[in-house]
Design a protein around this motif. Sequence first.
Motif, PDB file in Angstrom:
ATOM      1  N   VAL A  11       1.071  -1.253   0.071  1.00  8.65           N
ATOM      2  CA  VAL A  11       0.074  -0.030   0.098  1.00  8.65           C
ATOM      3  C   VAL A  11       0.699   1.284   0.047  1.00  8.65           C
ATOM      4  CG1 VAL A  11      -0.446   0.094   2.691  1.00  8.65           C
ATOM      5  CG2 VAL A  11      -2.003   1.018   1.094  1.00  8.65           C
ATOM      6  N   GLN A  12       0.358   2.392  -0.620  1.00  4.87           N
ATOM      7  CA  GLN A  12       1.317   3.534  -0.860  1.00  4.87           C
ATOM      8  C   GLN A  12       1.123   4.423   0.659  1.00  4.87           C
ATOM      9  OE1 GLN A  12      -0.247   5.665  -4.031  1.00  4.87           O
ATOM     10  NE2 GLN A  12       1.144   4.730  -5.409  1.00  4.87           N
ATOM     11  N   PRO A  13       1.878   5.171   0.935  1.00  5.28           N
ATOM     12  CA  PRO A  13       1.899   5.799   2.120  1.00  5.28           C
ATOM     13  C   PRO A  13       0.726   6.800   2.176  1.00  5.28           C
ATOM     14  CG  PRO A  13       4.263   6.014   1.506  1.00  5.28           C
ATOM     15  CD  PRO A  13       3.566   5.261   0.413  1.00  5.28           C
ATOM     16  N   GLY A  14      -0.022   6.824   3.523  1.00 11.88           N
ATOM     17  CA  GLY A  14      -1.194   7.423   3.582  1.00 11.88           C
ATOM     18  C   GLY A  14      -2.523   6.483   3.150  1.00 11.88           C
ATOM     19  N   GLY A  15      -2.394   5.302   2.824  1.00  9.96           N
ATOM     20  CA  GLY A  15      -3.188   4.332   2.337  1.00  9.96           C
ATOM     21  C   GLY A  15      -3.928   3.570   3.684  1.00  9.96           C
ATOM     22  N   SER A  16      -4.647   2.493   3.371  1.00 13.66           N
ATOM     23  CA  SER A  16      -5.483   2.025   4.421  1.00 13.66           C
ATOM     24  C   SER A  16      -5.456   0.499   4.028  1.00 13.66           C
ATOM     25  CB  SER A  16      -7.002   2.409   4.537  1.00 13.66           C
ATOM     26  OG  SER A  16      -6.969   3.920   4.808  1.00 13.66           O
ATOM     27  N   LEU A  17      -5.357  -0.336   4.993  1.00 15.53           N
ATOM     28  CA  LEU A  17      -5.477  -1.995   4.872  1.00 15.53           C
ATOM     29  C   LEU A  17      -6.490  -2.541   5.934  1.00 15.53           C
ATOM     30  CD1 LEU A  17      -2.100  -3.177   3.974  1.00 15.53           C
ATOM     31  CD2 LEU A  17      -3.949  -3.032   2.424  1.00 15.53           C
ATOM     32  N   ARG A  18      -7.110  -3.434   5.763  1.00 17.86           N
ATOM     33  CA  ARG A  18      -7.992  -4.065   6.715  1.00 17.86           C
ATOM     34  C   ARG A  18      -7.396  -5.455   6.980  1.00 17.86           C
ATOM     35  NH1 ARG A  18     -14.453  -5.856   7.738  1.00 17.86           N
ATOM     36  NH2 ARG A  18     -13.614  -7.334   6.332  1.00 17.86           N
ATOM     37  N   LEU A  19      -6.868  -5.637   8.019  1.00 17.34           N
ATOM     38  CA  LEU A  19      -6.657  -7.188   8.441  1.00 17.34           C
ATOM     39  C   LEU A  19      -7.275  -7.879   9.081  1.00 17.34           C
ATOM     40  CD1 LEU A  19      -2.544  -6.356   9.709  1.00 17.34           C
ATOM     41  CD2 LEU A  19      -3.660  -6.508   7.351  1.00 17.34           C
ATOM     42  N   SER A  20      -7.535  -9.441   8.743  1.00  7.82           N
ATOM     43  CA  SER A  20      -8.482 -10.130   9.508  1.00  7.82           C
ATOM     44  C   SER A  20      -7.742 -11.204   9.940  1.00  7.82           C
ATOM     45  CB  SER A  20      -9.264 -10.743   8.591  1.00  7.82           C
ATOM     46  OG  SER A  20     -10.190  -9.815   7.591  1.00  7.82           O
ATOM     47  N   CYS A  21      -8.345 -11.753  11.250  1.00  4.25           N
ATOM     48  CA  CYS A  21      -7.894 -12.752  11.838  1.00  4.25           C
ATOM     49  C   CYS A  21      -8.869 -13.555  12.209  1.00  4.25           C
ATOM     50  CB  CYS A  21      -7.201 -12.157  13.170  1.00  4.25           C
ATOM     51  SG  CYS A  21      -6.825 -13.642  14.485  1.00  4.25           S
ATOM     52  N   VAL A  22      -8.866 -14.846  11.592  1.00  5.43           N
ATOM     53  CA  VAL A  22     -10.137 -15.600  11.681  1.00  5.43           C
ATOM     54  C   VAL A  22      -9.720 -16.847  12.547  1.00  5.43           C
ATOM     55  CG1 VAL A  22     -11.538 -17.200  10.220  1.00  5.43           C
ATOM     56  CG2 VAL A  22     -11.111 -15.070   9.419  1.00  5.43           C
ATOM     57  N   GLY A 117      -1.277 -17.112  15.525  1.00  6.01           N
ATOM     58  CA  GLY A 117      -1.585 -17.227  14.088  1.00  6.01           C
ATOM     59  C   GLY A 117      -0.297 -16.966  13.332  1.00  6.01           C
ATOM     60  N   ARG A 118      -0.332 -17.272  12.260  1.00  8.53           N
ATOM     61  CA  ARG A 118       0.686 -16.784  11.145  1.00  8.53           C
ATOM     62  C   ARG A 118       0.324 -15.634  10.778  1.00  8.53           C
ATOM     63  NH1 ARG A 118       1.287 -22.298   6.986  1.00  8.53           N
ATOM     64  NH2 ARG A 118       1.862 -23.606   8.395  1.00  8.53           N
ATOM     65  N   GLY A 119       1.426 -14.962  10.185  1.00  5.97           N
ATOM     66  CA  GLY A 119       1.438 -13.556   9.945  1.00  5.97           C
ATOM     67  C   GLY A 119       1.039 -13.162   8.722  1.00  5.97           C
ATOM     68  N   THR A 120       0.637 -11.833   8.312  1.00  3.65           N
ATOM     69  CA  THR A 120       0.267 -11.361   6.966  1.00  3.65           C
ATOM     70  C   THR A 120       1.399 -10.138   6.789  1.00  3.65           C
ATOM     71  OG1 THR A 120      -1.313 -10.662   5.408  1.00  3.65           O
ATOM     72  CG2 THR A 120      -1.497  -9.929   7.827  1.00  3.65           C
ATOM     73  N   LEU A 121       1.984  -9.970   5.788  1.00  2.00           N
ATOM     74  CA  LEU A 121       2.829  -8.931   5.502  1.00  2.00           C
ATOM     75  C   LEU A 121       2.391  -7.767   5.216  1.00  2.00           C
ATOM     76  CD1 LEU A 121       5.973  -8.344   5.358  1.00  2.00           C
ATOM     77  CD2 LEU A 121       5.925  -9.187   3.132  1.00  2.00           C
ATOM     78  N   VAL A 122       2.701  -6.705   5.682  1.00  3.46           N
ATOM     79  CA  VAL A 122       2.150  -5.389   5.182  1.00  3.46           C
ATOM     80  C   VAL A 122       3.145  -4.571   4.703  1.00  3.46           C
ATOM     81  CG1 VAL A 122       1.116  -3.151   5.910  1.00  3.46           C
ATOM     82  CG2 VAL A 122       0.097  -5.044   6.728  1.00  3.46           C
ATOM     83  N   THR A 123       3.320  -3.957   3.684  1.00  2.71           N
ATOM     84  CA  THR A 123       4.273  -3.246   2.869  1.00  2.71           C
ATOM     85  C   THR A 123       3.921  -1.783   2.635  1.00  2.71           C
ATOM     86  OG1 THR A 123       5.618  -5.251   2.251  1.00  2.71           O
ATOM     87  CG2 THR A 123       6.251  -3.035   1.485  1.00  2.71           C
ATOM     88  N   VAL A 124       4.384  -0.861   3.271  1.00  2.00           N
ATOM     89  CA  VAL A 124       3.855   0.461   2.879  1.00  2.00           C
ATOM     90  C   VAL A 124       5.125   1.237   2.153  1.00  2.00           C
ATOM     91  CG1 VAL A 124       3.230   2.553   3.739  1.00  2.00           C
ATOM     92  CG2 VAL A 124       2.459   0.617   5.047  1.00  2.00           C
ATOM     93  N   SER A 125       4.902   1.506   0.972  1.00  2.00           N
ATOM     94  CA  SER A 125       5.888   1.880   0.164  1.00  2.00           C
ATOM     95  C   SER A 125       5.384   2.547  -1.209  1.00  2.00           C
ATOM     96  CB  SER A 125       6.723   0.775  -0.368  1.00  2.00           C
ATOM     97  OG  SER A 125       8.070   1.422  -1.321  1.00  2.00           O
ATOM     98  N   SER A 126       5.987   3.627  -1.464  1.00  2.00           N
ATOM     99  CA  SER A 126       5.506   4.484  -2.800  1.00  2.00           C
ATOM    100  C   SER A 126       6.272   3.753  -3.992  1.00  2.00           C
ATOM    101  CB  SER A 126       5.806   5.895  -2.920  1.00  2.00           C
ATOM    102  OG  SER A 126       7.326   6.107  -2.352  1.00  2.00           O
TER     103      SER A 126
END
Length: 126
Positions: A11-22, A117-126
């Motif tokens: 995601v770009q800087p300033g952006g959003s994400l929604r993570l889920s843990c099921v 839980g196992r992880g999910t990778l979040v990368t914030v970069s332009s």
Amino acid sequence: VQLQASGGGLVQPGGSLRLSCVASGFTLDYYSIAWFRRAPGKEREGVACISSVEDSTYYADFVSGRFNISRDNAKKAVYLRMNSLTPEDTALYFCAADRSSVRCLHYTDSHPYHYWGRGTLVTVSS
């Protein structure tokens, strides 16, 4: 018994994400759920926690109002909505469950969680 995190991505800087843990194999209702993250070369740090009682929520100082943790017990899921992301938020995010209703009061300490839980990778970069 399993906790599965998902929703990460680029995601770009300033952006959003929604993570889920099921959750599967256990009743999520009775568990407090915490989100953690580990950035490259850094120690694991707590991000947020939601208790099993009254859905009380707790956040790390660095969140600064940008994130929101919520739960939907019917869907056996906990969510982490992340807004105004910065490159410093780049990390592997993962969730953990604890049977204690007061775990969130000390969710960052070393006391073992019942499930990870196992992880999910979040990368914030332009």
